[in-house]
Design an enzyme around this catalytic site. Structure first.
Site, short mmCIF file in Angstrom:
data_model
loop_
_atom_site.label_atom_id
_atom_site.label_comp_id
_atom_site.label_asym_id
_atom_site.label_seq_id
_atom_site.Cartn_x
_atom_site.Cartn_y
_atom_site.Cartn_z
N GLU A 140 25.22 17.92 -8.44
CA GLU A 140 26.66 18.14 -8.56
C GLU A 140 27.06 18.13 -10.04
O GLU A 140 28.02 18.77 -10.43
CB GLU A 140 27.44 17.08 -7.78
CG GLU A 140 28.83 17.53 -7.41
CD GLU A 140 29.49 16.64 -6.36
OE1 GLU A 140 29.85 17.14 -5.29
OE2 GLU A 140 29.66 15.44 -6.64
N HIS A 180 1.60 13.22 3.48
CA HIS A 180 1.15 13.72 4.78
C HIS A 180 2.12 14.76 5.32
O HIS A 180 2.11 15.06 6.51
CB HIS A 180 0.99 12.55 5.75
CG HIS A 180 0.00 11.55 5.23
ND1 HIS A 180 -1.35 11.66 5.47
CD2 HIS A 180 0.16 10.48 4.41
CE1 HIS A 180 -1.99 10.66 4.85
NE2 HIS A 180 -1.09 9.95 4.19
N LYS A 192 35.64 23.66 0.73
CA LYS A 192 36.71 22.89 1.36
C LYS A 192 37.88 23.81 1.74
O LYS A 192 38.45 23.69 2.80
CB LYS A 192 37.23 21.82 0.38
CG LYS A 192 36.32 20.64 0.21
CD LYS A 192 37.02 19.59 -0.63
CE LYS A 192 36.08 18.49 -1.05
NZ LYS A 192 36.63 17.64 -2.09
O1 LIG Z 1 35.59 9.82 -2.89
P1 LIG Z 1 36.20 11.04 -2.37
O2 LIG Z 1 37.41 11.46 -3.13
O3 LIG Z 1 36.47 10.94 -0.89
O4 LIG Z 1 35.18 12.21 -2.57
C1 LIG Z 1 33.95 12.26 -1.95
C2 LIG Z 1 33.14 13.40 -2.49
O5 LIG Z 1 33.88 14.57 -2.22
C3 LIG Z 1 33.65 15.74 -2.92
O6 LIG Z 1 33.32 16.78 -2.15
C4 LIG Z 1 33.06 15.68 -4.27
O7 LIG Z 1 32.36 16.84 -4.54
C5 LIG Z 1 32.19 14.50 -4.48
O8 LIG Z 1 31.95 14.36 -5.84
C6 LIG Z 1 32.84 13.25 -3.96
O9 LIG Z 1 32.00 12.16 -4.20
#
Ligand SMILES: O=P(O)(O)OC[C@H]1O[C@H](O)[C@H](O)[C@@H](O)[C@@H]1O
Length: 615
Positions: A394, A423, A528
């Site tokens: 990332e 293995h 997303k």
């Molecule tokens: O901690 P949050 O805001 O719920 O985010 C959780 C995760 O979501 C995302 O998709 C980011 O790419 C991550 O870097 C992050 O750790």
């Protein structure tokens, strides 16, 4: 400068047309480029030349490397290389062996100024510069273990106070000062979070939780209903003595929100009051923070704006769950602080993170041309590669560099543990496609003192594990497969803290070397957003089906009819998938045909909702 190194590989006459050829290809995309072969040119050369053209010659060092390919095989010279390059951190009991990476002196020389620049970048970052330009944020995970380095006293106090309150809360829960609503001790932790809000705590729990921790931990790290049901079912009646820690930096991640809603439903069904057992770790004033405050949850801990999810293990995110499992979190912080100190040294061979970054650059040609296979020879470190996958991929997997050039950077990371993987896939590593370099994680101490025994004369179970590691390292090297070995004395809070810090810094340095922003993740948003669009389309499909299903008689619709009524004919494939998913979950009925032959399908809803028609 660029053409001189090229001309040593290609004859002047062929070089220019080859360059033009590559350049035109590079306009497509770098990742496609990696898949294209040109007559007489290896894939590496195509990529490297294209990279050189797009970086104005910065990749000369990589090209030079390829001029004197071939790893040192003479045992005496290899031993000398081992001794010359062995890095040792005495206080941490940590060693780094890079002798099985075949970088040349010339490469080192050429990288030196770039490493010095990377060190300066790290100094700026630690001073509080906006190291994440896209998000306009400071990047301060190093301050978490050395609060005195925070750029102002407000931040320093925030860190110290949070650490204090984490320790206090954990002590109170473990000692029973804070009890469940029924007056018993808390016995379980259910951690709800995803990505950086899960991977660190999962790695550390696996690595360090004692056999009988004061509180046992479980994780919900997905929006998979069956997975969530499984965790809740496993808790059974112990839900009543479960501390639910909801972790989300943003406080709005859908998977985490869904996990929370599912757990809250389970609490309601069990007649339990969630708020008395709920803890939130999130940024101040996030949706999660406000929910926890308004509902009066048991506790809230802050996540700071300047700590990224994938570097949050040593913030409240990782420290609270660890402390509740009886893990010495101050030792984790000490290990990380000691490692950070070592990584501030500007002499490359004395700086373990710089050595790692250097090896990554060499092994992957500075363009991610090889994958990083992480092989800890210790069961408790199983999740290290998974943790590193997010930290490395990332951070480094970026489309553009800091100057806006399309570079499609990154290093792929995978691996589970040795000798288990021997293995499974080591066959390919030894003999198959040469697209990786390995990182062995070695733990010297096999068992706590006094527990060892010889299962055959002179040989223990741990000796076998040791032998497997050494054997694999040698066998890979004999076949020109490069490897790094990180050795720790034992898996302790201190060494785990040091490993976390080592890789955090190596990623930072490598990002400077390849000129990218390691601290944002713009690519994650696309998925997303697309997921949100699918759910929005599903709502429209449902509304259309509902209207047709409320008719007398019910009007089953074909996929084309649904798409037309939704005014999104171009999304018919997605509509088909939505219908198939709903049908598999008893939420839509198929009147005719089957999902296997989409054109024959006619759909209606089992129940129509008249109120919704007028909503
Ligand atoms: O901690 P949050 O805001 O719920 O985010 C959780 C995760 O979501 C995302 O998709 C980011 O790419 C991550 O870097 C992050 O750790």
């Amino acid at each position: 400068m660029a053409s001189s190194s090229l001309s040593s590989i290609y004859s002047p006459s062929s070089s220019s047309s080859f360059k033009t050829e590559v350049k035109s290809i590079h306009k497509i995309t770098s990742s496609q480029l990696g898949l294209i072969s040109l007559p007489g040119k290896s894939r590496f050369h195509v990529r490297a030349v294209a990279r050189e053209l797009s970086t104005g010659g910065n990749n000369d060092v990589v090209l030079k490397k390829k001029e004197n390919i071939g790893l040192e095989k003479d045992p005496k010279s290899l031993w000398k290389r081992y001794v010359d390059w062995l890095y040792q951190h005495k206080e941490l009991g940590l060693y780094l062996d890079i002798s099985r990476v075949g970088f040349s002196d010339e490469f080192l020389e050429e990288m030196e100024p770039r490493l010095q620049k990377a060190f300066k970048d790290m100094v700026e970052l630690e001073k509080g510069a906006i190291a994440n330009p896209d998000e306009g944020r400071m990047v301060g995970h190093y301050w978490l273990r050395s609060p005195h380095l925070a750029p102002n006293s407000f931040l320093r106090l925030q860190i110290e106070n949070t650490l204090e309150s984490v320790c206090q809360f954990a002590n109170d829960v473990v000692s029973g000062k804070i009890k469940t609503p029924s007056g018993s001790l808390f016995t379980q932790i259910l951690s709800v979070g995803i990505g950086g809000s899960a991977l660190g705590p999962q790695f550390v729990a696996e690595a360090l939780a004692p056999d009988n921790p004061p509180l046992k931990i479980r994780f919900i790290d997905n929006t998979d209903p069956a997975g969530i049901d499984h965790q809740i079912a496993q808790l059974g009646p112990e839900l009543a003595s479960t501390l639910v820690i909801v972790i989300s930096k943003s406080g709005g991640t859908p998977e985490t929100r869904n996990g929370l809603l599912e757990v809250q439903k389970a609490f309601r069904e069990a007649g339990l009051e969630f708020a008395k057992q709920g803890v939130a770790i999130t940024q101040e004033n996030s949706l999660l923070d406000n929910t926890a405050r308004i509902e009066g949850w048991l506790a809230r801990f802050p996540m700071f704006d300047w700590v990224g999810g994938r570097t949050s293990e040593l913030s409240a995110v990782g420290l609270l769950p660890a402390a509740l499992q009886g893990i010495n979190i101050r030792e984790m912080l000490t290990g990380a602080a000691l490692m950070d100190e070592a990584n501030r040294i500007t002499v490359v061979r004395d700086n373990p993170a710089a050595l790692l970054a250097l090896c990554w650059y060499w092994a992957t040609d500075g363009v991610g041309s090889k994958d990083m296979v992480v092989l800890p020879y210790k069961d408790s470190l199983l999740l290290f590669s998974r943790y590193l996958q997010q930290l490395v991929m990332e951070s480094l997997g970026k489309e553009f560099d800091l100057d806006g050039n399309r570079v499609n950077q990154g290093i792929s990371v995978y691996g589970n543990k040795g000798s288990t993987d021997q293995h499974a896939y080591i066959q390919q590593l030894r003999e198959g496609v040469h697209n990786f370099f390995a990182t062995f994680i070695e733990v010297l101490r096999d068992r706590p003192p006094g527990h060892d025994w010889e299962l055959e004369p002179g040989v223990t179970c741990g000796d076998y594990l040791f032998g497997m590691l050494q054997g694999t390292r040698s066998a890979l090297y004999a076949n020109d497969r490069e490897s790094i070995t990180v050795t720790v004395q034992e898996v302790t809070p201190r060494s785990v803290g040091a490993l976390v810090a080592l890789y955090e810094r190596a990623v930072g340095i490598y990002a400077s070397l390849v000129n990218i922003n390691a601290y944002h993740q713009p690519g994650v948003e696309a998925g997303k957003k697309a997921a949100g669009e699918v759910l929005a389309l599903q709502k429209r499909v449902l509304a259309v089906l509902n209207e047709a299903s409320c008719k007398e008689p019910v009007e089953p619709l074909t996929l084309d009819e649904i798409a037309e009524r939704c005014h999104c004919e171009e999304d018919i494939e997605m509509i088909y998938k939505i219908i198939a998913h709903m049908a598999a979950n008893d939420r839509a009925l198929i009147a005719e045909g089957s999902c296997g032959s989409p054109r024959s399908v006619k759909v209606y809803l089992g129940e129509c909702n008249v109120d919704e028609l007028y909503a």
